[in-house]
Scaffold this motif. Structure first.
Motif, short mmCIF file in Angstrom:
data_model
loop_
_atom_site.label_atom_id
_atom_site.label_comp_id
_atom_site.label_asym_id
_atom_site.label_seq_id
_atom_site.Cartn_x
_atom_site.Cartn_y
_atom_site.Cartn_z
N GLU A 15 44.21 87.36 -9.45
CA GLU A 15 44.11 85.94 -9.79
C GLU A 15 42.64 85.53 -9.92
OE1 GLU A 15 46.21 83.46 -7.04
OE2 GLU A 15 45.46 81.60 -7.97
N THR A 18 40.82 85.74 -13.14
CA THR A 18 41.08 84.72 -14.17
C THR A 18 40.37 83.39 -13.87
OG1 THR A 18 43.01 83.72 -13.08
CG2 THR A 18 43.40 85.71 -14.38
N GLY A 106 31.82 86.57 -15.03
CA GLY A 106 32.92 85.61 -15.00
C GLY A 106 32.52 84.28 -14.39
#
Lengths: 391, 391, 391
Positions: A15, A18, A106
């Motif tokens: 998770e 993302t 990210g």
């Protein structure tokens, strides 16, 4: 991603892949390929002496972590040798190295301290471009002060000049930062000085700076002045806490020494963000529980303790309410560290919080919610201007 | 009880379910249902400011632990939402809430500090009735002193009046307690003051109290006087250490600051019990090793670190000899906390000591014996009057 | 070796069984069987009071660890009772006890502090014979000073006499050691005093010693003098840090108080080895990162925290570069402790570093290399004379 993980930790790590992070305290990446010595020094916050023969700067937790987690981003096997790693880095060139690491991190938003080694590092705008994210400026208060003394600002005009420069510089910024921990320690008078006191101290500083040939600000009254001016503007205040280089006296950066400062009514009105905190992270957590406006992170430290980062992240999740903990890398120079902070932190919090779920202490939805708070939601609450600009 | 446990930890947890604890430091439970704000504040030892919109007091380790371990006792699912939990609590009413939590805690004896918020809390007798256990009083020394100054005791009679009141109040009590950590810190003169010094300080206090409209005792000489009077009576001395509210300066509650105090020959003659200790539990363990009469617990802290409590309990089992560690909850107000302390501690010590057995470091019978010592036997040794009354 | 271990930890433990350790800080073993009280006291660094009835000195982590790991070397079952253990020990006699434990420790080189309780303990040569290894002397500086004052050295000749005695005593030694942490704390003036200052302080000490009937050196200027004289000779300097007996003020042994001392140019020229360090091992790790010449160990502490030693060893592997961490037992008296240090440390580092490999953070070859560095290679680098004599 290393050994096979199971259950809640694995699910949380997936998770987290993302979720775009907000790196709420970071510096620019190198503009150009560093020398081997400069790169080695970036692996040791504290010690910049030359290494003796036979000692490799990669022989530390951060060095092992780079070889493990950064090497694959450069197309090498995990645990590549230091020599292979250095060669590959040089071969790719800093622009490509930056592009790879900064995009792989990210991170959607970088909050960039622009007051340290600005000549060697990408500007916020360049960092944004290289990473495909947004960058926001954090103004380092001591750097503004040093700019004034470098410009021979008359001491009796110092206070007014600082106010004016600060107002101008923070216009596009999301926060300010002080490194008083390095320069004077926290066990000093942190009340607001009058303009007359400021003028007197500015005069002494100007004399000392001329004599020493260096404008490095260490006068605690002048640093306190800068902090209080920034607080008056309502800006979130970042404070370096704990782990730093050899110039500092680590004992004097124990955040509990800030207790009286945090009790001042003016200070209660702005978010105060305690950065790094190692080895005082439990003390920082206590302050985050005791004061509604106090936040903490374990940035920088996560990179430096490498394989021990889960233990550190776990300690940051003790007393502090979950809305008071933030993510940062505090990377400065090699973009390897911008990536590494994100990689280690994602793994650490997944491991720790996943452990809480596996033990039956937390529910899986609560775990997801807390991870997301620390990854980004808390930063949006702590930095109101960020929330507007990232909206 | 959460995730499936295996082996020695599971066996120890089962055994612990059959052992009635002695909670050697606790306060009363609420007499009546608290307001939502009062309940929320009970979840944060330090910060009693109103929370900003969107922030829930349950978003912390202690809040998550309540939702996990207390909700089922109220007939809710584990991890019930804060709203559901608050509603169910209100629906049952405080008497039923108290009955459920206090009986589920599995505590045979409560040692109750009666000097804090007595108007809102059950008396020891009421706590005994609601829990089906025994309750014993611990007299808070600062409360006695404040009673004297409230009654306009003449300063020159203060010492004698304190002695007389203390002798009367401890008649049915098992110990005394001081909160000097909150009021002055440990880095003060803790030798015994003469009666003349006491009279002078009492006079100054009376003047200050009249001027300020508050009798809160903060004078370290008067607090030291109370402590030494109690020691002379041979009563065990509880000392608040570490973690507390924002009024305190956490640095000044480092128990190592007590080293000179503990070396005083008079002090060596009574048990000295260091309470809470976070984040100084290793320092407290050192003192428990160095001084035959020093004990420690990690009460209060166990509740506040929630899912991290096994790590805390493990740290309490390092230097301290095993006969020097005690159990407490330090619950105050919501009986949820009286239960939670017991639940978290049983799980934590089973996990930690069970881990020692699983690793092959300890034998299973030794593990059972140590767990029982901490659960109750050590308290019976440390508090001689308890042993007689619980016989 | 206890519970079945799997994977990398098991492989590392097997490998460690083949690596002879260098125990870089240790004392001699008992010459003769100790009394039950003397043995019990050896299990508690801090507290030498008689134990109350019903309390056993084995009821502590170190006691449990001895019953677990030392009992089999004496031919008993693991976890033998304290009584059986004491009886078996007495039955075998100290020479056989020493032979068994010292050979089982798997240590090739012992660096022996000869300045503490020399009359009760084996000399380095005797330790070498009993263990089948090599022994090297570490000269305790305070003991030299006390020898001079005992011999009524005239104060104005003290400085010269110390220099001369030191030069003679270190001829065959590999390092010096100071216990200033015990005697004065680190928060004192640690600059080099002039010979005139030394003469003045030596005179005062001689007067005090005559009056008190004890030559125990506590004057920080004289201790600093000894340290600087040793540094001038280029010898590695061992410093007791943290955990010690009740005479010491643990707060004043926080190694961060050494920061200014470590910044002195003269001090930068010799290895400085921080011993024990508990509970300041993170602070010591910071100094080992910040200063090229600073090393640390967690000896003594490993024995005292027993089943918790993996956690301690893990903390020693955070900030410190891997070439800066050393092994020691700090055993003193019962040879049980010489063996126990080695046994617990091998298990702890295998568990910790094996965990890094199992998590995918470190490669197995890196883990082997780091374990070997801490086990012996780092000591060979830190002690140049050792390297020559162990060649």
């Amino acid at each position: 991603m290393g050994a096979p993980w199971e259950g809640p930790a694995r699910d949380l790590l997936a998770e987290l892949g993302t979720i775009a992070l907000i790196d709420h305290h970071v510096h620019g990446a190198f503009r150009a390929s560093p020398s081997e010595a400069a790169y080695g020094n970036a692996l040791n916050e504290a010690d910049t002496d030359p290494l003796p023969p036979g000692v490799d700067p990669f022989d530390s937790q951060v060095g092992f972590a780079i070889r493990r987690w950064c090497a694959p981003v450069l197309g090498l096997e995990p645990h590549a040798t230091p020599d292979a790693y250095r060669a590959r880095r040089a071969e790719l060139g800093e622009a490509e190295v930056n592009r790879r690491f900064l995009t792989a991190a990210g991170v959607s938003d970088w909050l960039v301290d622009t007051g340290h080694r600005a000549d060697d590092l990408l500007t916020p705008a360049q960092l944004a471009t290289a990473s495909g994210g947004r960058a926001h400026e954090v103004v380092r208060l001591e750097a503004l002060a040093e700019q004034l003394v470098s410009a021979d600002t008359p001491p009796q005009r110092y206070a007014a000049a600082f106010r004016s420069l600060l107002a101008e510089r923070v216009r596009g910024a999301v926060a300010v930062k002080s490194v008083i921990a390095y320069r004077a320690g926290f066990d000093v008078d942190l009340t607001r000085p009058s303009d007359a006191v400021v003028a007197r101290h500015a005069a002494a500083w100007a004399r000392d700076a001329a004599r020493a040939g260096s404008v490095r600000l260490t006068d605690p009254r002048l640093i306190a002045f800068g902090i209080h001016e920034a607080i008056e503007l309502g800006l979130p205040l970042q404070l370096h806490v704990g782990l730093g280089d050899r110039d500092m006296d680590l004992r004097r950066s124990d955040p509990l020494l800030l207790t009286d400062f945090l009790r001042q009514p003016a200070v209660r009105r702005v978010p105060v963000l305690l950065l790094h905190c190692y080895p005082f992270e439990r003390q920082a957590g206590y302050l985050a529980q005791a004061f509604r406006n106090v936040y903490l992170d374990v940035g920088l430290s996560v990179n430096f303790v490498g394989a021990r980062s889960a233990s550190l992240v776990a300690r940051s999740l003790e007393l502090a309410p979950f809305d008071k903990v933030l993510y940062s890398s505090d990377a400065c120079g090699p973009a390897d560290l911008h990536l590494l902070g994100a990689r280690l932190w994602r793994r650490a919090i997944a491991r720790v919080v996943g452990g809480f779920v596996a033990e039956g202490d937390w529910s899986a939805p609560d775990a997801s919610r807390v991870v997301r708070m620390v990854a980004r939601d808390n930063a949006l609450r702590a930095y109101p201007r960020l929330s507007r600009s990232s909206g």
